[in-house]
Design a protein around this motif. Sequence first.
Motif, PDB file in Angstrom:
ATOM      1  N   LEU A 141       0.833  -1.202   0.000  1.00 47.66           N
ATOM      2  CA  LEU A 141       0.000   0.000   0.000  1.00 47.66           C
ATOM      3  C   LEU A 141       0.871   1.257   0.000  1.00 47.66           C
ATOM      4  O   LEU A 141       0.582   2.221  -0.728  1.00 47.66           O
ATOM      5  N   GLN A 142       1.930   1.260   0.805  1.00 44.88           N
ATOM      6  CA  GLN A 142       2.865   2.389   0.773  1.00 44.88           C
ATOM      7  C   GLN A 142       3.405   2.605  -0.641  1.00 44.88           C
ATOM      8  O   GLN A 142       3.496   3.742  -1.119  1.00 44.88           O
TER       9      GLN A 142
ATOM     10  N   VAL B 216       7.534   8.800   1.349  1.00 48.78           N
ATOM     11  CA  VAL B 216       6.608   7.675   1.337  1.00 48.78           C
ATOM     12  C   VAL B 216       6.051   7.578   2.751  1.00 48.78           C
ATOM     13  O   VAL B 216       6.789   7.285   3.692  1.00 48.78           O
ATOM     14  N   PRO B 217       4.764   7.869   2.955  1.00 44.83           N
ATOM     15  CA  PRO B 217       4.233   7.927   4.316  1.00 44.83           C
ATOM     16  C   PRO B 217       4.268   6.569   5.002  1.00 44.83           C
ATOM     17  O   PRO B 217       4.129   5.525   4.355  1.00 44.83           O
ATOM     18  N   GLY B 218       4.465   6.591   6.311  1.00 45.96           N
ATOM     19  CA  GLY B 218       4.507   5.357   7.082  1.00 45.96           C
ATOM     20  C   GLY B 218       3.124   4.909   7.515  1.00 45.96           C
ATOM     21  O   GLY B 218       2.111   5.559   7.246  1.00 45.96           O
ATOM     22  N   ILE B 219       3.094   3.775   8.191  1.00 50.46           N
ATOM     23  CA  ILE B 219       1.868   3.258   8.806  1.00 50.46           C
ATOM     24  C   ILE B 219       2.081   3.356  10.320  1.00 50.46           C
ATOM     25  O   ILE B 219       2.961   2.693  10.873  1.00 50.46           O
ATOM     26  N   GLY B 220       1.295   4.204  10.968  1.00 49.07           N
ATOM     27  CA  GLY B 220       1.458   4.396  12.405  1.00 49.07           C
ATOM     28  C   GLY B 220       2.423   5.507  12.754  1.00 49.07           C
ATOM     29  O   GLY B 220       2.859   5.603  13.904  1.00 49.07           O
ATOM     30  N   TYR B 221       2.777   6.340  11.781  1.00 45.69           N
ATOM     31  CA  TYR B 221       3.703   7.462  11.992  1.00 45.69           C
ATOM     32  C   TYR B 221       3.129   8.720  11.346  1.00 45.69           C
ATOM     33  O   TYR B 221       2.451   8.647  10.314  1.00 45.69           O
ATOM     34  N   ARG B 222       3.431   9.867  11.939  1.00 47.92           N
ATOM     35  CA  ARG B 222       3.102  11.142  11.320  1.00 47.92           C
ATOM     36  C   ARG B 222       4.058  11.386  10.152  1.00 47.92           C
ATOM     37  O   ARG B 222       5.203  10.946  10.175  1.00 47.92           O
TER      38      ARG B 222
ATOM     39  N   ARG C  48       3.492  -1.383  12.588  1.00 48.60           N
ATOM     40  CA  ARG C  48       3.876  -0.019  12.238  1.00 48.60           C
ATOM     41  C   ARG C  48       5.020  -0.084  11.238  1.00 48.60           C
ATOM     42  O   ARG C  48       5.993  -0.794  11.452  1.00 48.60           O
ATOM     43  N   LEU C  49       4.893   0.645  10.143  1.00 51.53           N
ATOM     44  CA  LEU C  49       5.940   0.698   9.127  1.00 51.53           C
ATOM     45  C   LEU C  49       6.437   2.128   9.027  1.00 51.53           C
ATOM     46  O   LEU C  49       5.647   3.065   8.870  1.00 51.53           O
ATOM     47  N   ARG C  50       7.735   2.294   9.095  1.00 50.87           N
ATOM     48  CA  ARG C  50       8.311   3.634   9.107  1.00 50.87           C
ATOM     49  C   ARG C  50       8.147   4.339   7.764  1.00 50.87           C
ATOM     50  O   ARG C  50       8.169   3.696   6.714  1.00 50.87           O
TER      51      ARG C  50
END
Length: 389
Positions: free
Chosen positions: A261-262, A298-304, A338-340
């Motif tokens: 998805l990222q 590339v936006p993370g999952i669980g991060y701002r 969570r993915l950075r």
Amino acid sequence: MSLCRSNNLLDLLIAMEYRLLCTGPVACIARPRERSFVVAELPELTIEEDGRYCVYVLAKRGLPSLDAARLLARMLGANPRSVNIAGLKDTGATTVQYACLPCPREPRELVTVPGRLWARLVGRTNRCPRRGVLKGNQFTIVLEPVSATPQEVMEAARGLARAKLPAYYGYQRFGTRRPNTHLQGLALLRGDLALYARELLGNPYPDEGPETARCRATLWRGRGCSESRLYEARVARDAASPGDLARLLPRGVLELQLAALQAYVFNRYLSLRIAHGYSLEERLPGERQVEGRPYAPVPGIGYRLGTGGKAAELLEEALEPLGISLETLAEPPPGLPRLRPYWRPVYTVPEGLRARILPDGRVALSFTLEKGMYATLVLRELAEPPECV
């Protein structure tokens, strides 16, 4: 140089909307594909005489990388989870990569499974090769001319030497035969069990072979089916709510789907960036400049996200049709990994590209790409799937 809009449906499915050459495909990958597509990893290895890990150079054909790692572990009598591979390589190709695992008491020098796998011990190390230590991949691919002469195919290929290609994530990042892994990740993030089940268990690829169809129908529990897909049976049997997915799915699968998805969000971002008329060489507000190239977030999952400007605006525009936002990415449902966030170049350049005509009229193409880039970025300019029939 201006870019052309792609009309290939597979390109559009994963948001690879622009290409460099406007002439359309002139060739296809020669059959059999596994003998015409060879990729070799280029790692940075430190070999140490008394290292606690054994490093094998592993060649495979017609096997997913994870299945090849499990097969190697079985042949060595090791725990399959202990085998580390630095990257996932194309199933329908001949690939050479490195596998690393804790050294057994008496390591085997050579492991072979005729026609499928060959592995040789190359040394020991105190640090297994991971993605971060890969320099890139060397590709050797044989093309069959379709709508052009061999000379025209060769010239078109040579025209891509040192070209600035949009650094899209290629088809393989989303599933070699069913490029919908990003849609599974989207369903996870949205907590949509019906969408997840449909994308995971249904939608067979149009040219799936009978063996793959049989394995899918039995949820991979039949003889000769991929052991790495057995979690599908647990989902079909036990998933009653979206919250069950994080419990039933292996963490590695969850991470793979969310990472896809990222990658899809990045592809959408890059296509929007091009559609708005921005040059690949131009750094936008909110992007970074690294060694002369723009890098996009590339936006993370669980991060701002941690950036703003035009880059943040384009990301929100890319996410809107998916029914999610940067806020959704920052606060995923409980239980998901969570993915950075990270940064990716806006364009890449094939190095050492060479093309030559073979005695049978086919064209041999070789080139190197930096880590994280896919041969698709070069091949889609010359050849479109499927392979020659």
